[in-house]
Design an enzyme around this catalytic site. Structure first.
Site, PDB file in Angstrom:
ATOM      1  N   ARG A   4     -12.259 -11.071  12.413  1.00 18.97           N
ATOM      2  CA  ARG A   4     -13.424 -11.696  13.038  1.00 18.97           C
ATOM      3  C   ARG A   4     -14.006 -12.792  12.143  1.00 18.97           C
ATOM      4  O   ARG A   4     -14.490 -13.823  12.634  1.00 18.97           O
ATOM      5  CB  ARG A   4     -14.470 -10.623  13.358  1.00 18.97           C
ATOM      6  CG  ARG A   4     -13.970  -9.628  14.413  1.00 18.97           C
ATOM      7  CD  ARG A   4     -14.975  -8.537  14.714  1.00 18.97           C
ATOM      8  NE  ARG A   4     -14.428  -7.575  15.672  1.00 18.97           N
ATOM      9  CZ  ARG A   4     -15.075  -6.534  16.161  1.00 18.97           C
ATOM     10  NH1 ARG A   4     -16.326  -6.302  15.784  1.00 18.97           N
ATOM     11  NH2 ARG A   4     -14.505  -5.717  17.015  1.00 18.97           N
ATOM     12  N   ASP A   7      -3.976   5.494   5.667  1.00 17.93           N
ATOM     13  CA  ASP A   7      -3.527   6.220   6.857  1.00 17.93           C
ATOM     14  C   ASP A   7      -2.747   7.478   6.485  1.00 17.93           C
ATOM     15  O   ASP A   7      -3.024   8.571   6.984  1.00 17.93           O
ATOM     16  CB  ASP A   7      -2.676   5.312   7.742  1.00 17.93           C
ATOM     17  CG  ASP A   7      -3.432   4.081   8.183  1.00 17.93           C
ATOM     18  OD1 ASP A   7      -4.402   4.230   8.941  1.00 17.93           O
ATOM     19  OD2 ASP A   7      -3.068   2.973   7.740  1.00 17.93           O
ATOM     20  N   ASP A  62      -9.681  -4.746   8.182  1.00 17.45           N
ATOM     21  CA  ASP A  62      -8.817  -5.768   8.772  1.00 17.45           C
ATOM     22  C   ASP A  62      -9.494  -6.410   9.981  1.00 17.45           C
ATOM     23  O   ASP A  62      -9.402  -7.628  10.194  1.00 17.45           O
ATOM     24  CB  ASP A  62      -7.484  -5.147   9.201  1.00 17.45           C
ATOM     25  CG  ASP A  62      -6.831  -4.384   8.075  1.00 17.45           C
ATOM     26  OD1 ASP A  62      -6.150  -4.995   7.257  1.00 17.45           O
ATOM     27  OD2 ASP A  62      -7.044  -3.160   8.013  1.00 17.45           O
ATOM     28  N   HIS A  95     -15.258 -10.477  19.545  1.00 16.15           N
ATOM     29  CA  HIS A  95     -14.755  -9.122  19.749  1.00 16.15           C
ATOM     30  C   HIS A  95     -13.228  -9.155  19.726  1.00 16.15           C
ATOM     31  O   HIS A  95     -12.590  -9.578  20.695  1.00 16.15           O
ATOM     32  CB  HIS A  95     -15.286  -8.533  21.061  1.00 16.15           C
ATOM     33  CG  HIS A  95     -16.745  -8.220  21.004  1.00 16.15           C
ATOM     34  ND1 HIS A  95     -17.708  -9.184  21.212  1.00 16.15           N
ATOM     35  CD2 HIS A  95     -17.402  -7.066  20.737  1.00 16.15           C
ATOM     36  CE1 HIS A  95     -18.908  -8.624  21.084  1.00 16.15           C
ATOM     37  NE2 HIS A  95     -18.756  -7.348  20.794  1.00 16.15           N
ATOM     38  N   ARG A 140     -12.001  -8.789   8.711  1.00 13.40           N
ATOM     39  CA  ARG A 140     -11.331 -10.002   8.227  1.00 13.40           C
ATOM     40  C   ARG A 140     -10.891 -10.892   9.394  1.00 13.40           C
ATOM     41  O   ARG A 140     -11.000 -12.124   9.322  1.00 13.40           O
ATOM     42  CB  ARG A 140     -10.121  -9.616   7.379  1.00 13.40           C
ATOM     43  CG  ARG A 140     -10.474  -9.058   6.014  1.00 13.40           C
ATOM     44  CD  ARG A 140      -9.270  -8.440   5.324  1.00 13.40           C
ATOM     45  NE  ARG A 140      -9.574  -8.071   3.941  1.00 13.40           N
ATOM     46  CZ  ARG A 140      -8.871  -7.203   3.224  1.00 13.40           C
ATOM     47  NH1 ARG A 140      -7.812  -6.599   3.768  1.00 13.40           N
ATOM     48  NH2 ARG A 140      -9.219  -6.931   1.974  1.00 13.40           N
ATOM     49  N   ARG A 175       0.823  -1.203   0.000  1.00  9.06           N
ATOM     50  CA  ARG A 175       0.000   0.000   0.000  1.00  9.06           C
ATOM     51  C   ARG A 175       0.861   1.257   0.000  1.00  9.06           C
ATOM     52  O   ARG A 175       0.504   2.273  -0.590  1.00  9.06           O
ATOM     53  CB  ARG A 175      -0.934  -0.024   1.213  1.00  9.06           C
ATOM     54  CG  ARG A 175      -2.001  -1.114   1.136  1.00  9.06           C
ATOM     55  CD  ARG A 175      -2.908  -1.090   2.354  1.00  9.06           C
ATOM     56  NE  ARG A 175      -3.954  -2.105   2.280  1.00  9.06           N
ATOM     57  CZ  ARG A 175      -3.856  -3.317   2.785  1.00  9.06           C
ATOM     58  NH1 ARG A 175      -2.748  -3.673   3.415  1.00  9.06           N
ATOM     59  NH2 ARG A 175      -4.845  -4.181   2.685  1.00  9.06           N
ATOM     60  N   HIS A 196      -3.330   0.302   8.356  1.00  9.39           N
ATOM     61  CA  HIS A 196      -4.056  -0.621   7.475  1.00  9.39           C
ATOM     62  C   HIS A 196      -3.036  -1.100   6.450  1.00  9.39           C
ATOM     63  O   HIS A 196      -2.876  -0.540   5.371  1.00  9.39           O
ATOM     64  CB  HIS A 196      -5.215   0.094   6.776  1.00  9.39           C
ATOM     65  CG  HIS A 196      -5.895  -0.737   5.722  1.00  9.39           C
ATOM     66  ND1 HIS A 196      -6.340  -2.009   5.954  1.00  9.39           N
ATOM     67  CD2 HIS A 196      -6.187  -0.465   4.424  1.00  9.39           C
ATOM     68  CE1 HIS A 196      -6.895  -2.487   4.847  1.00  9.39           C
ATOM     69  NE2 HIS A 196      -6.806  -1.568   3.900  1.00  9.39           N
ATOM     70  N   PRO A 202      -2.453   4.593   0.225  1.00  7.14           N
ATOM     71  CA  PRO A 202      -2.479   4.033   1.579  1.00  7.14           C
ATOM     72  C   PRO A 202      -3.286   4.945   2.516  1.00  7.14           C
ATOM     73  O   PRO A 202      -2.945   6.102   2.717  1.00  7.14           O
ATOM     74  CB  PRO A 202      -1.007   3.971   1.981  1.00  7.14           C
ATOM     75  CG  PRO A 202      -0.359   5.047   1.170  1.00  7.14           C
ATOM     76  CD  PRO A 202      -1.123   5.145  -0.115  1.00  7.14           C
TER      77      PRO A 202
END
Length: 301
Positions: free
Chosen positions: A146, A116, A141, A161, A144, A83, A168, A114
């Protein structure tokens, strides 16, 4: 609401948002004006099958009147490209857009990669308050993670949780120490161990590369993620989400945008809920912030 960029991601955000009934008016803009017009027409033709909303193509000037602006413009990455490799090209675009939206009264949601660094760039160049420039960050993310845990444990991901924080991208941090399943610590779950944590973390971290190698882009999941973020924000549900914002002291971090659990409301990224981290996770978060600061520095020289 407005969307800038009607490629793979912008179009998925549009259809997911319409299906969820989040907005009553959706404006689309793309530098390829005919593409934006075609997407608006196509989506409008399905209006019998989603809650009432109008969809139109629009100019950047029109988008200045919206309450929420989603930025999905920019080029995507290749299957072997990180990224951060995308940074210089998309940073120039983000700088130009941010200057157009100086003085904007709404909330900006950044998706472009990217994410962030570009959230940081947009906030800095636009001069908007940090709480009103939000990147989708590690929401995807986290989803993904979970999903992978739900698959392995045979449970609905919504019963799990567990969060991913930081960048990221390659330096993201899975927070295993506080992960729970139905109120029970994941690390106390029968058969769960450190080897599986490493495997799942790698799967989550590499997910985008695997998808891009097969189909050229990731778009559907981020569309659903963004619609969920918009629903919580516009409905003022005050959800705690792992969004990326320019940090101003939380966890000892500042002058960098990255993801931490954050209360999101109709006024934007309201406050950070500082997570309890173990020593390894704390070091990982600091390393992630360091990498992102280096990326920011690389576009300033």
């Amino acid at each position: 609401m407005g969307i800038i960029g009607t490629g793979w991601v912008g179009s998925s955000v549009a259809i997911s948002t319409l299906h969820l009934g989040v907005v009553r008016e959706l404006l689309l803009y793309d530098v390829r004006s005919e593409v934006a017009e075609g997407e608006a027409m196509d989506l409008a033709h399905g209006s019998s099958f989603y809650p009432r909303a109008t969809v139109e193509n629009a100019s950047l000037e029109d988008l200045k009147e919206t309450s929420v602006l989603v930025v999905a413009a920019g080029r995507g990455g290749g299957p072997t490209e990180s990224r951060l490799d995308l940074l210089r090209d998309n940073a120039r675009l983000m700088t130009d857009l941010a200057k157009v939206f100086q003085g904007y009264d709404g909330i900006v949601v950044v998706l472009t990669h990217p994410v962030d660094v570009l959230t940081y760039v947009f906030q800095r160049e636009s001069g908007l308050p940090v709480e009103r420039v939000i990147g989708t960050g590690t929401m995807l993310d986290t989803s993904r993670l979970r999903q992978a845990l739900g698959r392995d444990l045979g449970l609905d991901p919504r019963s799990i949780h567990a969060n991913v924080i930081g960048e990221h991208g390659d330096s993201e941090v899975c927070v295993w120490s506080s992960a729970t399943v139905g109120g029970k610590r994941l690390r106390d779950w029968p058969g769960w161990g450190g080897d599986r944590e490493r495997e799942v973390a790698s799967e989550v971290r590499e997910a985008a590369y695997r998808i891009i190698k097969r189909k050229g882009a990731t778009n559907h999941a981020i569309g659903l993620v963004t619609a969920n973020l918009l629903d919580g924000m516009l409905g003022d549900h005050r959800r705690i989400l792992t969004v990326s914002v320019v940090q101003c002291g939380a966890m000892g971090l500042s002058d960098v945008a990255l993801s931490l659990p954050t209360v999101v409301s109709s006024s934007g990224a309201e406050s950070v809920v500082e997570p309890d981290l173990d020593e390894t996770e704390s070091a990982g978060l600091e390393a992630s912030a360091h990498q992102l600061r280096q990326a920011i520095t690389s576009i300033e020289v």
